[in-house]
Motif scaffolding. Structure first.
Motif, PDB file in Angstrom:
ATOM      1  N   PRO A 138      27.296  77.165  34.227  1.00 37.04           N
ATOM      2  CA  PRO A 138      28.210  77.874  35.152  1.00 37.04           C
ATOM      3  C   PRO A 138      28.565  79.279  34.688  1.00 37.04           C
ATOM      4  N   LYS A 139      28.149  79.657  33.486  1.00 34.92           N
ATOM      5  CA  LYS A 139      28.387  81.033  33.028  1.00 34.92           C
ATOM      6  C   LYS A 139      27.380  81.985  33.662  1.00 34.92           C
ATOM      7  N   THR A 140      26.230  81.452  34.051  1.00 34.53           N
ATOM      8  CA  THR A 140      25.167  82.272  34.632  1.00 34.53           C
ATOM      9  C   THR A 140      25.302  82.390  36.144  1.00 34.53           C
ATOM     10  N   HIS A 141      25.573  81.259  36.788  1.00 34.16           N
ATOM     11  CA  HIS A 141      25.743  81.237  38.239  1.00 34.16           C
ATOM     12  C   HIS A 141      26.863  80.263  38.582  1.00 34.16           C
ATOM     13  N   GLU A 142      27.418  80.424  39.790  1.00 33.67           N
ATOM     14  CA  GLU A 142      28.498  79.544  40.217  1.00 33.67           C
ATOM     15  C   GLU A 142      27.960  78.155  40.560  1.00 33.67           C
ATOM     16  N   PHE A 143      28.699  77.152  40.122  1.00 38.70           N
ATOM     17  CA  PHE A 143      28.387  75.761  40.450  1.00 38.70           C
ATOM     18  C   PHE A 143      29.441  75.256  41.425  1.00 38.70           C
ATOM     19  N   GLU A 144      28.996  74.642  42.512  1.00 39.23           N
ATOM     20  CA  GLU A 144      29.907  74.129  43.531  1.00 39.23           C
ATOM     21  C   GLU A 144      29.559  72.681  43.867  1.00 39.23           C
ATOM     22  N   TYR A 145      30.579  71.934  44.307  1.00 35.90           N
ATOM     23  CA  TYR A 145      30.302  70.594  44.810  1.00 35.90           C
ATOM     24  C   TYR A 145      31.339  70.217  45.855  1.00 35.90           C
ATOM     25  N   ALA A 146      30.935  69.303  46.722  1.00 37.58           N
ATOM     26  CA  ALA A 146      31.814  68.765  47.753  1.00 37.58           C
ATOM     27  C   ALA A 146      31.593  67.260  47.817  1.00 37.58           C
ATOM     28  N   VAL A 147      32.655  66.528  48.128  1.00 35.78           N
ATOM     29  CA  VAL A 147      32.584  65.069  48.247  1.00 35.78           C
ATOM     30  C   VAL A 147      33.022  64.717  49.658  1.00 35.78           C
ATOM     31  N   TYR A 148      32.107  64.149  50.449  1.00 33.52           N
ATOM     32  CA  TYR A 148      32.450  63.868  51.840  1.00 33.52           C
ATOM     33  C   TYR A 148      31.510  62.832  52.451  1.00 33.52           C
ATOM     34  N   ASP A 149      32.003  62.165  53.490  1.00 35.52           N
ATOM     35  CA  ASP A 149      31.203  61.263  54.304  1.00 35.52           C
ATOM     36  C   ASP A 149      30.545  62.106  55.394  1.00 35.52           C
ATOM     37  N   PRO A 150      29.209  62.200  55.407  1.00 32.71           N
ATOM     38  CA  PRO A 150      28.541  63.064  56.391  1.00 32.71           C
ATOM     39  C   PRO A 150      28.914  62.765  57.834  1.00 32.71           C
ATOM     40  N   SER A 151      29.231  61.510  58.149  1.00 33.88           N
ATOM     41  CA  SER A 151      29.569  61.143  59.515  1.00 33.88           C
ATOM     42  C   SER A 151      31.030  61.421  59.852  1.00 33.88           C
ATOM     43  N   TYR A 152      31.842  61.740  58.830  1.00 30.76           N
ATOM     44  CA  TYR A 152      33.280  61.979  58.964  1.00 30.76           C
ATOM     45  C   TYR A 152      34.011  60.750  59.477  1.00 30.76           C
ATOM     46  N   TYR A 153      33.404  59.573  59.319  1.00 25.77           N
ATOM     47  CA  TYR A 153      34.124  58.339  59.631  1.00 25.77           C
ATOM     48  C   TYR A 153      35.270  58.162  58.638  1.00 25.77           C
ATOM     49  N   VAL A 154      35.006  58.593  57.399  1.00 30.22           N
ATOM     50  CA  VAL A 154      36.013  58.536  56.334  1.00 30.22           C
ATOM     51  C   VAL A 154      36.324  59.956  55.895  1.00 30.22           C
ATOM     52  N   GLU A 155      37.596  60.296  55.836  1.00 22.57           N
ATOM     53  CA  GLU A 155      37.998  61.608  55.334  1.00 22.57           C
ATOM     54  C   GLU A 155      38.270  61.495  53.840  1.00 22.57           C
ATOM     55  N   ILE A 156      37.682  62.398  53.070  1.00 21.46           N
ATOM     56  CA  ILE A 156      37.840  62.398  51.614  1.00 21.46           C
ATOM     57  C   ILE A 156      38.363  63.766  51.195  1.00 21.46           C
ATOM     58  N   LEU A 157      39.635  63.808  50.772  1.00 23.20           N
ATOM     59  CA  LEU A 157      40.247  65.061  50.343  1.00 23.20           C
ATOM     60  C   LEU A 157      40.974  64.849  49.022  1.00 23.20           C
TER      61      LEU A 157
END
Length: 219
Positions: A138-157
């Motif tokens: 992560p010192k060279t480039h930004e690292f990102e991630y997201a946690v989610y249900d692609p169908s949005y049946y379940v909301e994850i926040l």
């Protein structure tokens, strides 16, 4: 017809809300909620090697699962251990609902490990670690991630006002920032119109997902 992602979630949700929704017409995604806590693990070289995830399921779902387990016997540590191991297997094909990027490009994930499940304050809490197939710097480039249900049946926040932990021997001067989702009115309206057995456009959940950005100062 439900999405494949929803089907994969079936083993973890065990027919979520089936008993209640069978006699009601229910509209608007999401239909279930997970409070998320997450963290980043850096190795001795200062590279991101894994993510720690804690999923705290809502009380309704938790009660549904505990009652289901009780019908087959007792709610024991062994029963919850069996459930979490089944979840780890089922979610592997769907990257554990984790999308990771490095320098704007997809990051392949490895296997999950250290899965546990407990009941706390009438809610089921599942914890596990997801490894990266190859550590990234992560010192060279930004690292990102997201946690989610692609169908949005379940909301994850993430839990409100919670912080993403950064740990490991190479944590150094690293910072993780949670960026809130910003769905437009069209996306919000579409999600609100979907029935319990309807699916929206592929990946609609991505529009409602928080994105965690990890940056580290070069020492």
């Amino acid at each position: 017809m439900m999405t494949r992602a929803r089907d994969a979630f079936a083993s973890i949700l065990l027919g979520l809300f089936a008993a209640v929704m069978a006699s009601h017409t229910v509209y608007a995604h999401p239909h279930a909620w997970i409070d998320l806590r997450s963290g980043v693990i850096l190795n001795a070289e200062g590279k991101v090697e894994a993510l720690t995830l804690e999923w705290r399921f809502d009380e309704f779902y938790s009660a549904f699962v505990l009652e289901d387990i009780a019908r087959a016997g007792e709610v024991t540590d062994e029963a919850l251990e069996t459930l979490v191991q089944e979840n780890m297997v089922s979610l592997r094909d769907y990257n554990y609902f984790v999308e990771a990027q490095y320098d704007g490009k997809p990051v392949a994930l490895g296997d999950a490990r250290d899965g546990t499940m407990v009941e706390k304050d009438k809610r089921l809490v599942m914890r596990f670690v997801v490894t990266l197939a190859e550590p990234v710097d992560p010192k060279t480039h930004e690292f990102e991630y997201a946690v989610y249900d692609p169908s949005y049946y379940v909301e994850i926040l993430h839990v409100e006002n919670d912080l993403v932990t950064v740990a490991g021997p190479g944590a150094g001067e690293c910072l993780a920032t949670i960026n809130a989702p910003a769905p437009d009115a069209e996306a919000a309206g579409l999600a609100a119109s979907l029935g319990k057995n309807e699916q929206g456009p592929s990946g609609i959940g991505r529009l409602f997902a928080e994105v965690v950005a990890v940056t580290c100062a070069d020492e």
